[in-house]
Design a protein around this motif. Structure first.
Motif, PDB file in Angstrom:
ATOM      1  N   UNK A 176       0.842  -1.190   0.000  1.00 30.35           N
ATOM      2  CA  UNK A 176       0.000   0.000   0.000  1.00 30.35           C
ATOM      3  C   UNK A 176       0.881   1.246   0.000  1.00 30.35           C
ATOM      4  N   UNK A 177       0.511   2.346  -0.612  1.00 29.54           N
ATOM      5  CA  UNK A 177      -0.722   2.491  -1.383  1.00 29.54           C
ATOM      6  C   UNK A 177      -0.682   1.706  -2.687  1.00 29.54           C
ATOM      7  N   UNK A 178      -1.864   1.473  -3.250  1.00 33.84           N
ATOM      8  CA  UNK A 178      -1.968   0.826  -4.558  1.00 33.84           C
ATOM      9  C   UNK A 178      -1.770   1.904  -5.618  1.00 33.84           C
ATOM     10  N   UNK A 179      -0.780   1.702  -6.479  1.00 28.70           N
ATOM     11  CA  UNK A 179      -0.405   2.719  -7.475  1.00 28.70           C
ATOM     12  C   UNK A 179      -0.637   2.151  -8.873  1.00 28.70           C
ATOM     13  N   UNK A 180      -1.572   2.759  -9.602  1.00 30.82           N
ATOM     14  CA  UNK A 180      -2.027   2.232 -10.883  1.00 30.82           C
ATOM     15  C   UNK A 180      -1.932   3.308 -11.965  1.00 30.82           C
ATOM     16  N   UNK A 181      -1.778   2.847 -13.220  1.00 29.66           N
ATOM     17  CA  UNK A 181      -1.887   3.771 -14.349  1.00 29.66           C
ATOM     18  C   UNK A 181      -2.723   3.128 -15.443  1.00 29.66           C
ATOM     19  N   UNK A 215      -3.387   6.749 -10.689  1.00 30.86           N
ATOM     20  CA  UNK A 215      -4.148   6.842  -9.453  1.00 30.86           C
ATOM     21  C   UNK A 215      -3.320   6.197  -8.342  1.00 30.86           C
ATOM     22  N   UNK A 216      -3.209   6.882  -7.201  1.00 34.14           N
ATOM     23  CA  UNK A 216      -2.546   6.332  -6.019  1.00 34.14           C
ATOM     24  C   UNK A 216      -3.597   6.265  -4.910  1.00 34.14           C
ATOM     25  N   UNK A 217      -3.929   5.053  -4.477  1.00 26.02           N
ATOM     26  CA  UNK A 217      -5.023   4.839  -3.534  1.00 26.02           C
ATOM     27  C   UNK A 217      -4.501   4.256  -2.229  1.00 26.02           C
ATOM     28  N   UNK A 218      -4.862   4.907  -1.110  1.00 23.89           N
ATOM     29  CA  UNK A 218      -4.521   4.345   0.177  1.00 23.89           C
ATOM     30  C   UNK A 218      -3.623   5.198   1.054  1.00 23.89           C
ATOM     31  N   UNK A 219      -3.261   6.402   0.609  1.00 20.93           N
ATOM     32  CA  UNK A 219      -2.364   7.243   1.407  1.00 20.93           C
ATOM     33  C   UNK A 219      -2.911   8.656   1.539  1.00 20.93           C
TER      34      UNK A 219
END
Length: 423
Positions: free
Chosen positions: A101-106, A131-135
Motif C-alpha cells: 500500500x498504497x496501490x499505485x495504478x496507471x 491513481x494512487x489509492x490508500x495514502x
C-alpha cells in the motif's frame, strides 16, 4: 456513397502514430520507475458509475456522455474519464487488501465525450492517467504531480506552468459552500440555467462556469483559501514544501476548480505557456478525491491522481516546435533482379526478420532503379542486391547507403554477416 469519419474523431496515420508510441513508451517507462502498475478497465461501464463517481452536477454527466441501453435494458456509458472505473475496480477486486500500500495504478486508452470539437479536443480522445489509492500523505500528492511534470519535460516541453489550489477537507468545504450560496443567491437569476441548478447542489461548480466567468460576482466570490481550517492549511503548506524540495515551480490559484465533484484538498493543472497553443491551455489536471472509494461501496480510502490527453500533449510539442525522432529507417532492403531471385528473397526476408533485422523487399515488380528509390524512402541503411546470376553463384551484393561501399557475400553467410556488421 462515400463514408467519412465521424465528427470529433481522427485517424492517426503512419508517420504520426509513431509520436504517440514514443509518448506512450515514455509514460510506461516513468510509471515503472515510480512503481505504478498498469490497469485496463472496460471501455463501457454502467451509467450509474459515472453519475455517482464523476458527479451528477458535472457537465460530463449532464451533457457529454455517450449513453445507451443494451438489449437487456441496462443503461451503459462509454467511459468519459478513467478515475471512476479504476476506483470501481479497486473496490470490486478488493485491492485495499493488497499487502503493498498504497496501490499505485496507471491507465492509457480511449475516452469519449460529446462536446464541440476544436483544436486539440476530440469526442474520442486518448487519456493517460495515474491513481494512487490508500495514502493521506501530501508527499504522494507531490509525487503524482512530479510524474506528470517529468513526463512533459523528458519529451522536451519547456513552457509549462503548474497551478495548484486546495479545496480543503469536508469541514472547510462546507464552510466555503455556505459562503458561496450566500454570495450568489441574491443574484442567481442573472446566471445561466446550469449555475442556477448548481447553487444548492454544488455551488463550487459555479466558479468553473465558462458562460458566466466574466460576471462581477465571480471576481468577488469567497475564496476557498480563506475557509481552510488548520488541518487543511497544514496539508497545503506541506504539499508546497515538497514541491519546492522537488524543484518544481508552481503558482497558487485560489480560483482553480476541477470539473469533477469528487475532489478535495489538492487540485492542480499543468498548462502550456507556448505562444500560439490556443485558448484552452490546460494539458493535464488532477487532484485528491478522498471519499470516492466509499461512494463505490468500499472502505474509507484516500486517493489522488491525474489525467492527461495525448492529443493535447502532441499539440503542445507542435506549439514549441519540438520534433520527435520517429523515422529510424530499416536495416536492409532486398532488391531482386529476375524471377528466381525474387522468389528466393521471400525466404531470405523471413530469415533476416527472424534474426532481428528490420527488412523489406519489393512487392510491385519494379525495376532496380525504382527499388533503390523505395529503399531511400524507407531510409534503409543497406540494400542487398540479388540477381539470378548471383543466385546461381551463391552470392549477394550488399551496399552501405551512407558510404556507398559495396561488398560481395556468400548467400549462406549473409544473415550472419549482416547481424555482425549492420551497425
Amino acid at each position: 456513397m462515400s463514408i467519412s469519419i465521424p465528427r470529433g474523431t481522427q485517424d492517426i496515420l503512419p508517420g504520426e502514430v509513431e509520436k504517440w508510441q514514443l509518448i506512450e513508451a515514455k509514460a510506461r517507462e516513468l510509471c515503472e520507475k515510480y512503481q505504478y502498475q498498469e490497469i485496463r478497465t472496460p471501455i463501457f461501464e454502467h451509467t450509474d458509475l459515472f453519475a455517482r463517481g464523476v458527479g451528477d452536477t458535472t457537465d460530463i454527466v449532464q451533457k457529454e456522455m455517450y449513453t445507451f441501453d443494451d438489449r437487456g435494458g441496462r443503461s451503459l456509458t462509454l467511459r468519459p474519464e478513467g478515475t471512476a472505473a479504476v476506483v470501481r475496480s479497486f473496490v470490486e477486486k478488493k485491492m485495499f487488501g493488497y499487502p503493498n500500500q498504497p496501490v499505485k495504478l496507471y491507465y492509457m486508452g480511449p475516452m469519449f465525450r460529446y462536446e464541440r470539437p476544436q483544436a486539440g479536443r476530440f469526442r474520442q480522445f486518448v487519456q493517460f492517467g495515474i491513481e494512487a489509492l490508500g495514502s493521506n500523505d501530501p508527499a504522494i500528492d507531490a509525487e503524482v504531480i512530479s510524474l506528470a511534470m517529468n513526463l512533459y519535460k523528458e519529451m522536451g516541453l519547456k513552457k509549462l506552468k503548474l497551478v495548484i489550489n486546495s479545496l480543503g477537507d469536508k469541514e472547510s468545504r462546507t464552510a466555503h459552500r455556505n459562503a458561496l450560496v450566500n454570495h450568489f443567491q441574491p443574484r442567481i437569476g442573472e446566471f445561466c440555467h446550469d449555475c442556477q441548478n448548481r447553487l444548492e447542489k454544488n455551488p463550487l461548480r459555479i466558479l468553473d462556469c465558462k458562460q458566466d466567468h466574466n460576471h462581477e460576482l465571480m471576481k468577488t466570490a469567497p475564496s476557498i483559501i480563506d475557509y481552510l481550517n488548520d488541518d487543511s492549511k497544514a496539508y497545503f503548506e506541506k504539499l508546497q514544501h515538497y514541491l519546492t524540495q522537488l524543484e518544481i515551480e508552481f503558482v497558487v490559484d485560489p480560483n482553480l476548480v476541477r470539473g469533477l465533484d469528487y475532489y478535495n484538498h489538492t487540485a492542480f493543472e499543468i498548462m502550456s505557456d507556448a505562444e500560439g497553443f490556443g485558448a484552452i491551455t490546460t494539458l493535464c489536471g488532477g487532484g485528491r478525491y478522498n471519499g470516492l472509494a466509499e461512494e463505490m461501496g468500499g472502505p474509507e480510502t484516500p486517493g489522488i491522481g491525474f489525467a492527461m490527453s495525448i492529443e493535447r500533449f502532441i499539440a503542445a510539442l507542435n506549439a514549441e516546435g519540438i520534433e520527435l525522432e520517429i523515422n529510424q529507417g530499416i536495416d536492409c532492403y532486398l532488391a531482386a533482379l529476375g524471377e528466381e531471385a525474387k522468389d528466393y528473397t521471400v525466404g531470405l526476408l523471413q530469415k533476416l526478420r527472424l534474426a532481428g533485422v528490420s527488412a523489406e523487399r519489393d512487392y510491385l515488380n519494379r525495376k532496380i532503379k525504382a527499388q533503390f528509390k523505395a529503399a531511400d524512402r524507407l531510409n534503409a541503411k543497406y540494400v542487398a542486391v540479388l540477381g539470378d546470376e548471383e543466385l546461381s553463384n551463391n552470392k549477394i551484393n550488399l551496399k552501405n547507403m551512407a558510404t556507398g561501399e559495396q561488398v560481395e557475400i556468400a548467400l549462406t553467410q549473409f544473415v550472419e554477416y549482416f547481424q555482425e556488421n549492420k551497425r
